[in-house]
Design a protein around this motif. Structure first.
Motif, PDB file in Angstrom:
ATOM      1  N   GLY A 148       4.730  -1.030  -1.484  1.00 24.05           N
ATOM      2  CA  GLY A 148       3.499  -1.788  -1.239  1.00 24.05           C
ATOM      3  C   GLY A 148       3.184  -1.971   0.230  1.00 24.05           C
ATOM      4  N   ASP A 149       3.746  -1.102   1.079  1.00 21.04           N
ATOM      5  CA  ASP A 149       3.480  -1.210   2.516  1.00 21.04           C
ATOM      6  C   ASP A 149       2.037  -0.841   2.846  1.00 21.04           C
ATOM      7  N   PHE A 150       1.392  -0.055   1.978  1.00 18.13           N
ATOM      8  CA  PHE A 150      -0.009   0.327   2.152  1.00 18.13           C
ATOM      9  C   PHE A 150      -0.515   0.905   0.831  1.00 18.13           C
ATOM     10  N   THR A 151      -1.827   1.022   0.720  1.00 17.72           N
ATOM     11  CA  THR A 151      -2.453   1.726  -0.399  1.00 17.72           C
ATOM     12  C   THR A 151      -3.336   2.828   0.180  1.00 17.72           C
ATOM     13  N   GLY A 152      -3.623   3.826  -0.632  1.00 18.78           N
ATOM     14  CA  GLY A 152      -4.393   4.960  -0.155  1.00 18.78           C
ATOM     15  C   GLY A 152      -5.872   4.633  -0.044  1.00 18.78           C
ATOM     16  N   HIS A 153      -6.442   4.893   1.130  1.00 22.07           N
ATOM     17  CA  HIS A 153      -7.860   4.621   1.308  1.00 22.07           C
ATOM     18  C   HIS A 153      -8.695   5.735   0.694  1.00 22.07           C
TER      19      HIS A 153
ATOM     20  N   VAL B 159       8.651  10.428   2.443  1.00 21.97           N
ATOM     21  CA  VAL B 159       8.704   9.145   3.147  1.00 21.97           C
ATOM     22  C   VAL B 159       7.562   8.246   2.704  1.00 21.97           C
ATOM     23  N   TRP B 160       6.360   8.798   2.597  1.00 21.88           N
ATOM     24  CA  TRP B 160       5.209   8.009   2.184  1.00 21.88           C
ATOM     25  C   TRP B 160       5.370   7.457   0.768  1.00 21.88           C
TER      26      TRP B 160
ATOM     27  N   ALA C 256      -8.960   7.543   9.801  1.00 26.99           N
ATOM     28  CA  ALA C 256      -8.164   6.514  10.476  1.00 26.99           C
ATOM     29  C   ALA C 256      -6.965   6.109   9.630  1.00 26.99           C
ATOM     30  N   PHE C 257      -7.115   6.109   8.308  1.00 23.69           N
ATOM     31  CA  PHE C 257      -5.989   5.763   7.433  1.00 23.69           C
ATOM     32  C   PHE C 257      -4.849   6.752   7.626  1.00 23.69           C
ATOM     33  N   VAL C 258      -5.193   8.016   7.720  1.00 27.60           N
ATOM     34  CA  VAL C 258      -4.173   9.052   7.898  1.00 27.60           C
ATOM     35  C   VAL C 258      -3.510   8.936   9.264  1.00 27.60           C
ATOM     36  N   HIS C 259      -4.330   8.786  10.320  1.00 24.33           N
ATOM     37  CA  HIS C 259      -3.804   8.830  11.677  1.00 24.33           C
ATOM     38  C   HIS C 259      -3.239   7.490  12.158  1.00 24.33           C
ATOM     39  N   GLU C 260      -3.736   6.386  11.590  1.00 23.50           N
ATOM     40  CA  GLU C 260      -3.288   5.080  12.071  1.00 23.50           C
ATOM     41  C   GLU C 260      -2.301   4.397  11.131  1.00 23.50           C
ATOM     42  N   VAL C 261      -2.190   4.899   9.900  1.00 21.96           N
ATOM     43  CA  VAL C 261      -1.254   4.302   8.942  1.00 21.96           C
ATOM     44  C   VAL C 261      -0.187   5.308   8.524  1.00 21.96           C
ATOM     45  N   LEU C 262      -0.596   6.405   7.897  1.00 21.67           N
ATOM     46  CA  LEU C 262       0.378   7.340   7.346  1.00 21.67           C
ATOM     47  C   LEU C 262       1.221   8.041   8.411  1.00 21.67           C
ATOM     48  N   PHE C 263       0.566   8.594   9.436  1.00 20.91           N
ATOM     49  CA  PHE C 263       1.321   9.337  10.446  1.00 20.91           C
ATOM     50  C   PHE C 263       2.316   8.451  11.204  1.00 20.91           C
ATOM     51  N   PRO C 264       1.912   7.265  11.686  1.00 20.71           N
ATOM     52  CA  PRO C 264       2.891   6.414  12.371  1.00 20.71           C
ATOM     53  C   PRO C 264       4.040   5.989  11.452  1.00 20.71           C
TER      54      PRO C 264
END
Length: 244
Positions: A111-116, A103-104, A31-39
């Motif tokens: 600090g927009d996200f951290t890696g799960h 981009v990531w 979900a981290f990949v598909h709901e955070v990184l990809f969008p």
């Protein structure tokens, strides 16, 4: 979902000297990949490409996109549209993955996200590293993106646990030759390497190359696929993997 037996890798199984792990669905929540990184990439990649189109490294990646799309004369807007189509289809194209990684990187730095990373994966990876087993990553995401996820993880900087990273430059993850190439690069017998993934075709390819394999099935759907597919030990957590 019933709990599988603990996976015990011991004699007569050859000693595991190195573990190679997938990321998405294995060390990290899909979900981290598909709901955070990809969008995030879909939102910011067009502006990034336009802003850095004159950078020689970015120019080379855009030319790779043109080559793979068989559109050698595509202008910048067309290339961006191709990239968006590839992202929508989750295409494992090497230049796309490299651009997403760029981009990531900015997202992690801002600090927009951290890696799960799953708690059990962190604990096992640390224990294996302490036991002087070499750890490697093999993911369809670029090496740069892999390093970012573990450097800026929600458990802090985990990058020091790994001895190296592999992406699709070594070959597609569902091709046996890719795992043969990894074993050759590591200079280890294939049977001394353990590959962890949540995708049956990847595990099949690794086993054909002589590697030991383990199917990490963290949810009911993946566990059902693993049970039907057969041929690989199944665990629901890294904590179920016991290396003797």
């Amino acid at each position: 979902m019933s709990d599988p037996s603990r996976l015990r890798l011991e004699e007569p199984t050859p000693e595991v000297v190195a573990i190679i792990t997938d990321i998405e669905g294995t060390t990290s929540d899909i979900a981290f990949v598909h709901e955070v990184l990809f969008p995030y990439a879909r939102a910011y990649l067009p502006d990034f490409v336009r802003a850095h189109a004159d950078d020689p490294q970015i120019t080379a990646l855009l030319d790779e996109v043109r080559e793979q799309a068989r559109r050698p004369d595509a202008d910048l807007d067309t290339v961006i549209a191709i990239l968006d189509d590839w992202m929508a289809a989750d295409r494992k194209a090497t230049p796309l993955k490299a651009l997403q990684g760029r981009v990531w990187r900015q997202g992690y730095l801002d600090g927009d996200f951290t890696g799960h990373v799953y708690d059990d994966a962190v604990a096992a990876l640390q224990a294996w590293a302490d036991d002087r087993r070499a750890l490697y990553v093999y993911s369809s995401g670029s090496v740069a993106a892999q390093k970012l996820l573990f450097t800026y993880s929600d458990h802090g900087d985990l990058s020091g646990l790994f001895s190296g990273y592999f992406d699709t430059h070594v070959g597609p993850k569902k091709k046996t030759a890719s795992y043969t190439a990894i074993a050759a690069e590591l200079g280890e017998p294939p049977e001394s390497l353990l590959f962890l993934s949540d995708v049956g075709d990847e595990l099949d390819a690794a086993r054909k190359a002589g590697l030991q394999t383990c199917w990490v099935a963290r949810d009911d759907e993946t566990h059902e696929k693993a049970t039907i597919h057969e041929g690989h030990p199944i665990v629901t957590s890294f904590a179920d993997i016991e290396l003797i």
